[in-house]
Design a protein around this motif. Structure first.
Motif, mmCIF file in Angstrom:
data_model
loop_
_atom_site.group_PDB
_atom_site.id
_atom_site.type_symbol
_atom_site.label_atom_id
_atom_site.label_comp_id
_atom_site.label_asym_id
_atom_site.label_seq_id
_atom_site.Cartn_x
_atom_site.Cartn_y
_atom_site.Cartn_z
ATOM 1 N N ILE A 112 0.874 -1.172 0.000
ATOM 2 C CA ILE A 112 0.000 0.000 0.000
ATOM 3 C C ILE A 112 0.910 1.220 0.000
ATOM 4 C CG2 ILE A 112 -1.802 1.243 1.252
ATOM 5 C CD1 ILE A 112 -2.518 -1.477 2.568
ATOM 6 N N ASP A 257 -4.876 -11.214 -3.220
ATOM 7 C CA ASP A 257 -4.963 -9.781 -2.942
ATOM 8 C C ASP A 257 -3.695 -9.054 -3.355
ATOM 9 O OD1 ASP A 257 -3.682 -11.265 -0.944
ATOM 10 O OD2 ASP A 257 -4.156 -9.811 0.622
ATOM 11 N N GLY A 261 -3.456 -6.180 -6.263
ATOM 12 C CA GLY A 261 -2.847 -4.873 -6.038
ATOM 13 C C GLY A 261 -1.779 -4.555 -7.060
ATOM 14 N N GLU A 264 -3.461 -3.856 -10.486
ATOM 15 C CA GLU A 264 -4.073 -2.524 -10.531
ATOM 16 C C GLU A 264 -3.015 -1.441 -10.708
ATOM 17 O OE1 GLU A 264 -8.146 -3.177 -7.913
ATOM 18 O OE2 GLU A 264 -6.283 -2.628 -6.883
ATOM 19 N N HIS A 265 -1.887 -1.615 -10.036
ATOM 20 C CA HIS A 265 -0.786 -0.649 -10.190
ATOM 21 C C HIS A 265 -0.242 -0.673 -11.615
ATOM 22 C CE1 HIS A 265 2.803 1.675 -9.335
ATOM 23 N NE2 HIS A 265 3.552 0.671 -9.775
#
Length: 304
Positions: A112, A257, A261, A264-265
């Motif tokens: 994150i 997950d 992530g 998506e990046h």
């Protein structure tokens, strides 16, 4: 005159950067599966290791993970040190101030950006100006993470692979501000861990995540379209292309997950060819995250 390497407990090896050992005192921020694996690797290489976690329960769990990995290494007869010695060289804390005196700290918190930025900033505040700082990020920009730091030249990416104890690869990622000295030292550290470094310029997904995610996303689309079962898709890559593990089982091991992530990046930075399949989004929303949740493309409930 004391050199930077000597100040960190390293030999003065300016002429032979590939042969240096690891820093005498290494910190790891985050004691989850990856952080524990990183701590285990540095312990076996001879360092004293400090792991920092949030809360007493998480700290106890982190120590258990590291020592469980140590016990497995001892059972294989590949470690000359005793369990007592390794246990004595491991410190687990809930306070980042415990990193004071570390020659190197590796951040291993979730992918994150805001969390990593704050974590790195907090760690840097407790380090000496001569210390080095690294992130275990698998896809986030080292250059962008360094923008939050006072000493970006002393920051680098060290992307370990899961599971760390048996993986032989570490991706060394240099940001725009990373000093050449640090890049050379990092290559030496990886070799001292008994692993192989590949040197990668900071770019979305680096080399490994970019290629690995591309294959995994297409495999997930094939499941979504009913082309074949997860087992048969994985068998195609294992038997046909000699991959040690298929892309869907690897996704389960990494965590759905985490894969989502990263995808998506990469979609934001490289375009829609990395758009996550709806099946991946649905499985994450349902809590089917792979091995860590007990269910992903495979059933892991009975896995040790």
């Amino acid at each position: 005159m004391t050199t930077a390497q000597e100040a960190l407990g390293l030999p003065n090896t300016a002429g032979a950067p590939d042969s240096v050992g690891v820093p005498a005192l290494v910190g790891v921020l985050g004691g989850g599966r990856m952080g524990a694996g990183i701590a285990h690797a540095f312990l076996l290489a001879g360092a004293r290791v400090t792991v920092v976690e949030q809360g007493d329960d998480a700290a106890r769990a982190a120590r258990d993970r590291v020592m469980s990995a140590v016990d497995k290494s001892l059972s294989r007869g590949t470690v000359s040190a005793t369990r007592a010695d390794l246990d004595n060289r491991l410190t687990v804390s809930t306070d980042a101030a415990a990193f004071a005196g570390s020659g190197l700290v590796v951040e291993a918190v979730p992918e994150i950006p805001a969390l990593k930025t704050q974590a790195l900033r907090t760690v840097e505040a407790h380090l000496a100006p001569t210390a080095w700082l690294a992130s275990n990020t698998s896809s986030l920009s080292i250059t962008e993470l360094a923008e939050a730091l006072d000493r970006p030249e002393r920051f680098i990416g060290l992307h370990f692979f899961n599971p760390v104890p048996v993986s032989t690869l570490i991706e060394v990622v240099t940001g725009e501000g990373t000093s050449p000295e640090l890049a050379d030292l990092a290559r030496g550290w990886v070799s001292a861990l008994g692993k192989t470094p590949i040197m990668v310029r900071d770019a979305p997904g680096f080399a490994s995540s970019r290629l690995g995610v591309a294959i995994a996303l297409e495999a997930i689309r094939m499941v979504e379209e009913g082309v074949a079962s997860p087992e048969d898709i994985d068998a195609a890559m294992v038997l046909g292309y000699k991959h040690p593990v298929g892309p869907l089982k690897t996704t389960d091991i990494v965590g759905l997950d985490v894969r989502l992530g990263i995808a998506e990046h990469l979609q934001k930075t490289l375009g829609d060819r990395f758009a996550p399949p709806q099946l991946l989004r649905d499985m994450v929303a349902q809590g089917n995250l792979g091995r860590k949740s007990g269910r992903g493309f495979y059933d892991w409930k009975d896995a040790s």
